[in-house]
Write an enzyme that holds these catalytic residues in place. Structure first.
Site, short mmCIF file in Angstrom:
data_model
loop_
_atom_site.label_atom_id
_atom_site.label_comp_id
_atom_site.label_asym_id
_atom_site.label_seq_id
_atom_site.Cartn_x
_atom_site.Cartn_y
_atom_site.Cartn_z
N CYS A 76 0.91 -1.37 0.18
CA CYS A 76 -0.06 -0.01 -0.05
C CYS A 76 0.84 1.29 0.05
O CYS A 76 1.97 1.29 0.84
CB CYS A 76 -0.98 0.00 1.33
SG CYS A 76 -2.49 -0.85 1.12
N HIS A 77 0.45 2.32 -0.77
CA HIS A 77 1.05 3.53 -0.73
C HIS A 77 0.67 4.26 0.55
O HIS A 77 -0.59 4.46 1.13
CB HIS A 77 0.60 4.39 -1.95
CG HIS A 77 1.26 3.65 -3.24
ND1 HIS A 77 0.43 2.70 -3.87
CD2 HIS A 77 2.19 3.86 -3.91
CE1 HIS A 77 1.12 2.25 -4.91
NE2 HIS A 77 2.25 2.99 -5.13
N GLU A 116 -7.53 1.21 3.22
CA GLU A 116 -7.53 2.09 4.55
C GLU A 116 -9.06 1.81 5.01
O GLU A 116 -9.06 1.74 6.28
CB GLU A 116 -7.39 3.57 3.88
CG GLU A 116 -5.93 3.70 3.63
CD GLU A 116 -5.55 3.35 2.20
OE1 GLU A 116 -4.22 3.33 2.12
OE2 GLU A 116 -6.35 3.02 1.63
N ASP A 130 -11.27 -6.31 22.02
CA ASP A 130 -10.14 -6.17 23.09
C ASP A 130 -10.88 -5.58 24.38
O ASP A 130 -10.55 -6.07 25.32
CB ASP A 130 -9.10 -5.31 22.42
CG ASP A 130 -8.19 -5.07 23.69
OD1 ASP A 130 -7.42 -6.10 24.23
OD2 ASP A 130 -7.87 -4.03 23.88
#
Length: 164
Positions: A76-77, A116, A130
């Site tokens: 990924c960029h 993203e 979590d």
């Protein structure tokens, strides 16, 4: 191997050169969910999970993950994001409590923001897990998928039906 843009002449992985691509407005909307038990549902709604406001913390985790996607996904960029929006809705019935998570990411650039949005949605779900695992470890995450994307050479995409 020339038809595969993520491989070099030696057949090894590479980051695609996007320097010649036009900048356009690009958006992506990803969805995931977390199925929880009644106790977790009630504790999240009442704000009584011991680690704090679950949805607020998860929302921040999603924004942070979207901004760091290039650190997680090797090809990924790094992108200058112009917006990340995390929203939630509950779907409940007698025995089922599902938190739906939606992440919309936007940029003006030469490559899309699907990864993203998907990374952020995953981070949101993992943060919910979590923060609630001390109550019940039986939560189920997913499915995680792209709902829609706009902009870029490949055009727009919109999933016709949501996956349950």
């Amino acid at each position: 191997m020339s038809e595969f843009t993520h491989f070099n002449e030696q057949g090894r992985a590479k980051m695609v050169d996007i320097s010649e691509k036009n900048e356009t407005i690009r958006t992506a909307l990803a969805k995931t969910s977390v199925e929880v038990g009644k106790e977790i549902y009630e504790k999240i709604r009442q704000g009584s999970i011991g680690k704090g406001d679950v949805l607020a913390v998860a929302q921040v985790a999603g924004v942070m993950a979207a901004k760091k996607t290039a650190d997680w996904i090797p090809m990924c960029h790094p992108l200058a994001l112009t917006g990340v929006d995390v929203t939630f809705d509950w779907h409940t019935n007698e025995d089922n409590y599902k938190l739906n998570i939606y992440v919309k990411v936007k940029t003006k650039g030469s490559t899309g923001v699907e990864m993203e949005a998907l990374t952020a949605a995953s981070a949101v779900a993992l943060t919910v897990y979590d923060m609630c695992k001390a109550v019940d470890k039986g939560m189920v995450i997913g499915p995680t998928y792209l709902m829609e994307k706009t902009g870029g050479k490949s055009g727009d995409f919109k999933r016709e039906t949501e996956i349950e």
